[in-house]
Write a protein that holds these residues in place. Structure first.
Motif, PDB file in Angstrom:
ATOM      1  N   GLU A  29       0.829  -1.204   0.000  1.00  0.00           N
ATOM      2  CA  GLU A  29       0.000   0.000   0.000  1.00  0.00           C
ATOM      3  C   GLU A  29       0.865   1.256   0.000  1.00  0.00           C
TER       4      GLU A  29
ATOM      5  N   SER B 289      -3.551  -9.126 -14.809  1.00  0.00           N
ATOM      6  CA  SER B 289      -3.992  -8.471 -13.575  1.00  0.00           C
ATOM      7  C   SER B 289      -4.280  -6.985 -13.785  1.00  0.00           C
ATOM      8  N   GLU B 290      -5.363  -6.505 -13.197  1.00  0.00           N
ATOM      9  CA  GLU B 290      -5.691  -5.082 -13.235  1.00  0.00           C
ATOM     10  C   GLU B 290      -4.742  -4.268 -12.359  1.00  0.00           C
ATOM     11  N   ASN B 291      -3.986  -4.935 -11.501  1.00  0.00           N
ATOM     12  CA  ASN B 291      -3.029  -4.248 -10.629  1.00  0.00           C
ATOM     13  C   ASN B 291      -1.751  -3.849 -11.368  1.00  0.00           C
TER      14      ASN B 291
ATOM     15  N   ASP C   6      -3.283 -10.205  -4.915  1.00  0.00           N
ATOM     16  CA  ASP C   6      -4.329 -10.280  -3.884  1.00  0.00           C
ATOM     17  C   ASP C   6      -4.608  -8.931  -3.225  1.00  0.00           C
ATOM     18  N   THR C   7      -3.966  -7.870  -3.701  1.00  0.00           N
ATOM     19  CA  THR C   7      -4.135  -6.537  -3.124  1.00  0.00           C
ATOM     20  C   THR C   7      -4.870  -5.653  -4.121  1.00  0.00           C
ATOM     21  N   ARG C   8      -5.732  -4.785  -3.604  1.00  0.00           N
ATOM     22  CA  ARG C   8      -6.478  -3.880  -4.477  1.00  0.00           C
ATOM     23  C   ARG C   8      -5.790  -2.517  -4.502  1.00  0.00           C
ATOM     24  N   PHE C   9      -5.516  -2.003  -5.690  1.00  0.00           N
ATOM     25  CA  PHE C   9      -4.873  -0.710  -5.864  1.00  0.00           C
ATOM     26  C   PHE C   9      -5.791   0.230  -6.631  1.00  0.00           C
ATOM     27  N   GLU C  10      -5.769   1.503  -6.257  1.00  0.00           N
ATOM     28  CA  GLU C  10      -6.520   2.489  -7.016  1.00  0.00           C
ATOM     29  C   GLU C  10      -5.870   2.736  -8.376  1.00  0.00           C
TER      30      GLU C  10
END
Length: 365
Positions: A90, A149-151, A112-116
């Motif tokens: 983050e 991945s969208e990340n 596994d982490t969501r990023f803006e």
């Protein structure tokens, strides 16, 4: 007057060394490696001197990257070892740091982490260094998962050479061949534009075929050659760290008298010994052997006896007009840290990187 041991960092020399790196690869982008406090040269000051000249900085870890951000360095920063824990992701995302992924755990934590905002990812491939990097067998599947991945915004592929300082050696050619083979399925897909980062300092100086989209000069920025042998391109490097002190005592030593702890050096002739205000407490290597060169008034003289915490002894019998207060150069432009390191069974990288903060540091622009 303060203790005379001091370090002078020539930032203009670092800029000149960077220009050399860029001249060798005019069509590449430059990642200035400033990890470990810019190899002991002061990461913030070095980064400020180079920021207008390069495209990106590279550091070892999140903490080093944050120091640069806190000092108003705005260029992209690459974390060469990636994140050590999911909790760091983050912070890295908030600062738009670019991340190396070199193992499966880092991959899973990233996915596994969501990023803006998606991140730029540098996928490291182990082609033979066997230190960090995904295996050749894992590469294609990991690349596919990152691509989906969208990340992930962009992916750069990278590897690290184990023996690029062996000019023309077979091992680097083998690593290049392994990389090319494992990349074939991706390169064959015309819809994918693959960017690469291969060259460290040694490769950049001696292996033209490794000068691709992104280069990662490190030790060469600070003016030290990564080679044991003489390489034409490396002759142009300008050492940026000058480590110096002064003569603070002189004494006559009779034949048979010893100098320093352990009495491991004994005069074989009537000698004049200069005591220099520097020791391992200032970063001078304790393992330096008798005979290690020191420059007194610009002339070479040999270290004698053991290095102590605060002092070294130098035989100045063969020099003319040595006085208390005369300058002593431990390493710098006229005496390479690499040469001193060879007398201490070490390498120049270690000497400059592990300097303590005891000696005063001055930066020259």
């Amino acid at each position: 007057m303060s203790r005379p041991a001091k370090i002078i960092i020539d930032l203009a020399a670092i800029q000149a060394n960077c220009r050399l790196a860029q001249t060798l690869a005019p069509h590449s982008k430059t990642i200035a490696v400033v990890k470990a406090d810019a190899y002991g040269h002061g990461a913030v000051e070095v980064a400020k001197a180079l920021e207008a000249q390069i495209e990106m900085f590279a550091v070892s870890c999140l903490e080093e990257a944050l120091v640069l951000r806190e000092n108003a360095l705005s260029k992209p920063i690459l974390l060469l070892e990636g994140c050590f824990d999911k909790s760091e992701l983050e912070i890295a995302a908030d600062n738009q740091f670019e991340l190396v992924v070199h193992n499966g755990l880092q991959l899973e934590q990233l996915l596994d982490t969501r990023f803006e905002t998606p991140l730029n990812i540098w996928l490291k491939i182990d082609t033979g260094m066997h230190r960090l990097g995904v295996s050749l067998q894992q590469f294609e599947s990991i690349y596919a998962r990152l691509s989906a991945s969208e990340n992930v915004k962009n992916i750069v592929l990278m590897t690290h050479f184990a023996h690029a300082d062996d000019v023309g050696g077979a091992y680097t050619l083998m690593q290049i061949g392994r990389l090319e083979k494992c990349m074939q399925p991706i390169v064959a897909d015309a819809s994918k534009k693959v960017q690469l980062s291969l060259a460290n300092s040694a490769a950049l100086l001696a292996w033209p075929q490794t000068r691709v989209e992104w280069n990662r000069p490190g030790i060469m920025l600070y003016g030290l050659s990564p080679f044991d042998e003489v390489i034409d391109q490396a002759k142009q490097l300008i050492p940026a760290m000058n480590f110096e002190s002064q003569v603070i005592a002189l004494r006559d030593i009779s034949v048979g008298e010893s100098v320093g702890y352990g009495c491991n050096w004994t005069a074989k002739r009537q000698s004049i010994i200069a005591t220099i205000a520097v020791g391992y407490g200032d970063g001078y290597p304790r393992s330096a052997k008798s005979g290690t060169p020191v420059l007194i008034n610009g002339h070479r003289a040999p270290l004698v006896g053991r290095v102590s915490m605060d002092l070294i002894s130098v035989d100045v019998t063969d020099l003319q007009n040595v006085h208390i207060g005369d300058p002593a150069i431990l390493w710098g432009k006229d005496l390479s840290a690499n040469e001193v390191a060879s007398w201490a069974d070490s390498i120049g990288y270690e000497l400059v990187t592990r300097m303590p903060k005891r000696a005063a540091i001055t930066f020259l622009n």
